[in-house]
Write a protein that holds these residues in place. Structure first.
Motif, mmCIF file in Angstrom:
data_model
loop_
_atom_site.group_PDB
_atom_site.id
_atom_site.type_symbol
_atom_site.label_atom_id
_atom_site.label_comp_id
_atom_site.label_asym_id
_atom_site.label_seq_id
_atom_site.Cartn_x
_atom_site.Cartn_y
_atom_site.Cartn_z
ATOM 1 N N PHE A 66 2.567 14.458 -4.772
ATOM 2 C CA PHE A 66 2.601 15.924 -4.823
ATOM 3 C C PHE A 66 3.833 16.508 -4.140
ATOM 4 C CE2 PHE A 66 1.608 20.060 -2.862
ATOM 5 C CZ PHE A 66 1.506 20.802 -4.032
ATOM 6 N N GLU A 67 4.495 17.397 -4.881
ATOM 7 C CA GLU A 67 5.516 18.271 -4.324
ATOM 8 C C GLU A 67 5.289 19.626 -4.965
ATOM 9 O OE1 GLU A 67 9.577 16.259 -3.233
ATOM 10 O OE2 GLU A 67 9.227 15.963 -5.367
ATOM 11 N N GLY A 68 5.517 20.680 -4.226
ATOM 12 C CA GLY A 68 5.348 21.994 -4.823
ATOM 13 C C GLY A 68 5.079 23.029 -3.764
ATOM 14 N N THR A 69 4.687 24.187 -4.226
ATOM 15 C CA THR A 69 4.451 25.307 -3.328
ATOM 16 C C THR A 69 2.968 25.658 -3.330
ATOM 17 O OG1 THR A 69 6.660 26.165 -3.760
ATOM 18 C CG2 THR A 69 5.068 27.693 -2.797
ATOM 19 N N ILE A 70 2.374 25.589 -2.155
ATOM 20 C CA ILE A 70 0.992 26.043 -2.004
ATOM 21 C C ILE A 70 1.062 27.562 -1.806
ATOM 22 C CG2 ILE A 70 -1.106 25.841 -0.622
ATOM 23 C CD1 ILE A 70 -0.063 22.997 0.196
ATOM 24 N N PRO A 71 0.390 28.319 -2.666
ATOM 25 C CA PRO A 71 0.570 29.778 -2.664
ATOM 26 C C PRO A 71 0.124 30.439 -1.360
ATOM 27 C CG PRO A 71 -0.589 29.060 -4.649
ATOM 28 C CD PRO A 71 -0.540 27.879 -3.728
ATOM 29 N N LEU A 87 0.852 -1.185 0.000
ATOM 30 C CA LEU A 87 0.000 0.000 0.000
ATOM 31 C C LEU A 87 0.890 1.238 0.000
ATOM 32 C CD1 LEU A 87 -2.378 -1.366 2.752
ATOM 33 C CD2 LEU A 87 -3.026 -0.982 0.366
ATOM 34 N N VAL A 88 0.334 2.336 -0.505
ATOM 35 C CA VAL A 88 1.120 3.564 -0.628
ATOM 36 C C VAL A 88 1.435 4.141 0.752
ATOM 37 C CG1 VAL A 88 1.080 5.969 -1.431
ATOM 38 C CG2 VAL A 88 0.183 4.133 -2.891
ATOM 39 N N TYR A 89 2.699 4.459 0.945
ATOM 40 C CA TYR A 89 3.173 5.152 2.137
ATOM 41 C C TYR A 89 3.974 6.359 1.685
ATOM 42 C CZ TYR A 89 7.223 6.221 5.093
ATOM 43 O OH TYR A 89 8.222 6.875 5.759
ATOM 44 N N VAL A 90 3.713 7.507 2.292
ATOM 45 C CA VAL A 90 4.515 8.690 1.985
ATOM 46 C C VAL A 90 4.545 9.610 3.198
ATOM 47 C CG1 VAL A 90 2.614 10.088 1.029
ATOM 48 C CG2 VAL A 90 4.948 10.511 0.255
ATOM 49 N N ILE A 91 5.672 10.302 3.359
ATOM 50 C CA ILE A 91 5.736 11.401 4.326
ATOM 51 C C ILE A 91 6.201 12.633 3.565
ATOM 52 C CG2 ILE A 91 6.875 12.353 6.374
ATOM 53 C CD1 ILE A 91 7.097 9.543 7.492
ATOM 54 N N GLN A 92 5.416 13.708 3.670
ATOM 55 C CA GLN A 92 5.772 14.964 3.031
ATOM 56 C C GLN A 92 6.194 15.975 4.087
ATOM 57 O OE1 GLN A 92 2.113 14.410 1.221
ATOM 58 N NE2 GLN A 92 2.821 14.586 -0.900
ATOM 59 N N LYS A 93 7.359 16.558 3.879
ATOM 60 C CA LYS A 93 7.807 17.633 4.756
ATOM 61 C C LYS A 93 7.123 18.901 4.288
ATOM 62 C CE LYS A 93 12.086 19.505 6.741
ATOM 63 N NZ LYS A 93 13.572 19.354 6.742
ATOM 64 N N HIS A 94 6.449 19.560 5.193
ATOM 65 C CA HIS A 94 5.578 20.669 4.814
ATOM 66 C C HIS A 94 5.987 21.911 5.598
ATOM 67 C CE1 HIS A 94 1.117 22.095 4.252
ATOM 68 N NE2 HIS A 94 1.993 22.945 3.752
ATOM 69 N N ARG A 95 6.601 22.835 4.878
ATOM 70 C CA ARG A 95 7.015 24.090 5.509
ATOM 71 C C ARG A 95 5.854 25.072 5.470
ATOM 72 N NH1 ARG A 95 11.302 22.276 2.609
ATOM 73 N NH2 ARG A 95 13.179 21.771 3.796
ATOM 74 N N ALA A 96 4.870 24.802 6.270
ATOM 75 C CA ALA A 96 3.715 25.692 6.390
ATOM 76 C C ALA A 96 4.040 26.712 7.486
ATOM 77 C CB ALA A 96 2.473 24.891 6.728
ATOM 78 N N LYS A 97 3.031 27.404 7.967
ATOM 79 C CA LYS A 97 3.247 28.365 9.050
ATOM 80 C C LYS A 97 4.069 27.707 10.157
ATOM 81 C CE LYS A 97 -0.524 29.788 10.953
ATOM 82 N NZ LYS A 97 -1.848 30.440 10.962
ATOM 83 N N ARG A 98 3.711 26.462 10.468
ATOM 84 C CA ARG A 98 4.564 25.645 11.345
ATOM 85 C C ARG A 98 5.071 24.449 10.544
ATOM 86 N NH1 ARG A 98 0.413 26.161 15.430
ATOM 87 N NH2 ARG A 98 0.963 27.812 16.892
ATOM 88 N N LEU A 99 6.379 24.255 10.585
ATOM 89 C CA LEU A 99 6.970 23.084 9.923
ATOM 90 C C LEU A 99 6.379 21.809 10.528
ATOM 91 C CD1 LEU A 99 9.188 21.693 8.158
ATOM 92 C CD2 LEU A 99 10.707 21.941 10.144
ATOM 93 N N VAL A 158 5.917 21.991 -0.034
ATOM 94 C CA VAL A 158 5.726 20.571 0.272
ATOM 95 C C VAL A 158 6.767 19.774 -0.495
ATOM 96 C CG1 VAL A 158 4.154 18.603 0.091
ATOM 97 C CG2 VAL A 158 3.239 20.883 0.597
ATOM 98 N N GLU A 159 7.521 18.949 0.207
ATOM 99 C CA GLU A 159 8.446 18.058 -0.496
ATOM 100 C C GLU A 159 8.299 16.644 0.051
ATOM 101 O OE1 GLU A 159 12.778 17.881 1.437
ATOM 102 O OE2 GLU A 159 12.227 19.914 0.847
ATOM 103 N N ILE A 160 8.495 15.678 -0.829
ATOM 104 C CA ILE A 160 8.416 14.279 -0.400
ATOM 105 C C ILE A 160 9.663 13.966 0.419
ATOM 106 C CG2 ILE A 160 8.407 11.875 -1.171
ATOM 107 C CD1 ILE A 160 6.707 12.844 -3.585
ATOM 108 N N TRP A 161 9.459 13.622 1.677
ATOM 109 C CA TRP A 161 10.563 13.366 2.611
ATOM 110 C C TRP A 161 10.895 11.879 2.661
ATOM 111 C CZ3 TRP A 161 10.758 10.862 7.521
ATOM 112 C CH2 TRP A 161 11.877 11.190 8.317
ATOM 113 N N ASP A 162 9.875 11.053 2.463
ATOM 114 C CA ASP A 162 10.076 9.608 2.408
ATOM 115 C C ASP A 162 8.900 8.994 1.671
ATOM 116 O OD1 ASP A 162 11.457 7.254 2.828
ATOM 117 O OD2 ASP A 162 10.530 6.848 4.780
ATOM 118 N N ARG A 163 9.148 7.917 0.984
ATOM 119 C CA ARG A 163 8.061 7.259 0.270
ATOM 120 C C ARG A 163 8.379 5.796 0.107
ATOM 121 N NH1 ARG A 163 8.093 9.661 -5.717
ATOM 122 N NH2 ARG A 163 6.341 8.246 -5.896
#
Ligand code: MN
Length: 161
Positions: free
Chosen positions: A89-94, A33-45, A103-108
Motif C-alpha cells: 500500500f501507498e497512497g493518501t488516507i483522506p 518473509l515480507v518486510y516493509v517500512i512505510q513512511k507515514h506523514r500522519a499528524k506526526r511523521l 503513506v509511501e513505501i520507504w523500504d521493502r
C-alpha cells in the motif's frame, strides 16, 4: 491478534487501504518473509515497520527514521496487526480517517528469523535501505499491555558453518 483491531479503526468505503480480504498477494517467492517500512506523514511523521508473521503483518510505529547502521536505538511502538497486502500500500488516507496522511513505501524486501521470543525478534533484514541483523526488544517484557519496543541494528553476526 488478528485483523479485528485493524478493521475496527477504518472505514473501507473512505480509505484506499486494503480491507484484509485478499492477503496473500504480497507473499514473496524467494522463501523469505515480507518486510516493509512505510513512511507515514500522519499528524506526526513516523515510519511503520511491518514484518510478516503467518498471514498478518506485525506492525510497529517508529517515530524517528529507522537506523541503517549499528549504534542507534529507536523506540518502536507496537500497533495493530495489518493485513499482508498492506505491504504493497501507498497512497493518501483522506482527512478525517484514521491515520490521515500520505503513506509511501520507504523500504521493502524480505527478512528471516534468527530467533523469536515473546519479547524479542532477532531477524536478518534484506531490504534496500536496511540490510543485516536487527533486533526488536520489548522494553518491559513482563508487562503484557506495554507496547514499547526498541529497534536497532546489531553488529554483524557469524553465520553457522
Ligand atoms: Mn502509521
Amino acid at each position: 491478534m488478528g485483523l479485528t483491531r485493524y478493521q475496527a479503526k477504518r472505514r473501507f468505503e473512505r480509505t484506499p487501504e486494503p480491507s484484509g480480504g485478499g492477503g496473500v498477494e504480497a507473499t514473496v517467492s524467494n522463501g523469505g518473509l515480507v518486510y516493509v517500512i512505510q513512511k507515514h506523514r500522519a499528524k506526526r511523521l513516523h515510519w511503520d515497520l511491518r514484518l510478516q508473521e503467518g498471514n498478518i503483518l506485525k506492525s510497529w510505529a517508529v517515530p524517528k527514521e529507522p537506523p541503517a547502521d549499528a549504534g542507534v536505538r529507536r523506540l518502536a511502538v507496537e500497533v495493530e496487526d495489518h493485513p499482508l497486502d498492506y505491504a504493497l500500500f501507498e497512497g493518501t488516507i483522506p482527512a478525517g480517517e484514521y491515520g490521515a496522511g500520505e503513506v509511501e513505501i520507504w523500504d521493502r524486501g524480505t527478512y528471516r528469523v534468527i530467533e523469536t521470543t515473546p519479547a524479542k525478534r532477532w531477524i536478518e533484514i534484506s531490504g534496500t535501505r536496511l540490510r543485516g541483523a536487527y533486533v526488536l526488544l520489548k522494553l518491559k517484557p513482563g508487562e503484557k499491555d506495554d507496547r514499547n519496543w526498541l529497534f536497532f541494528k546489531t553488529k554483524p553476526f557469524e553465520t553457522q558453518g
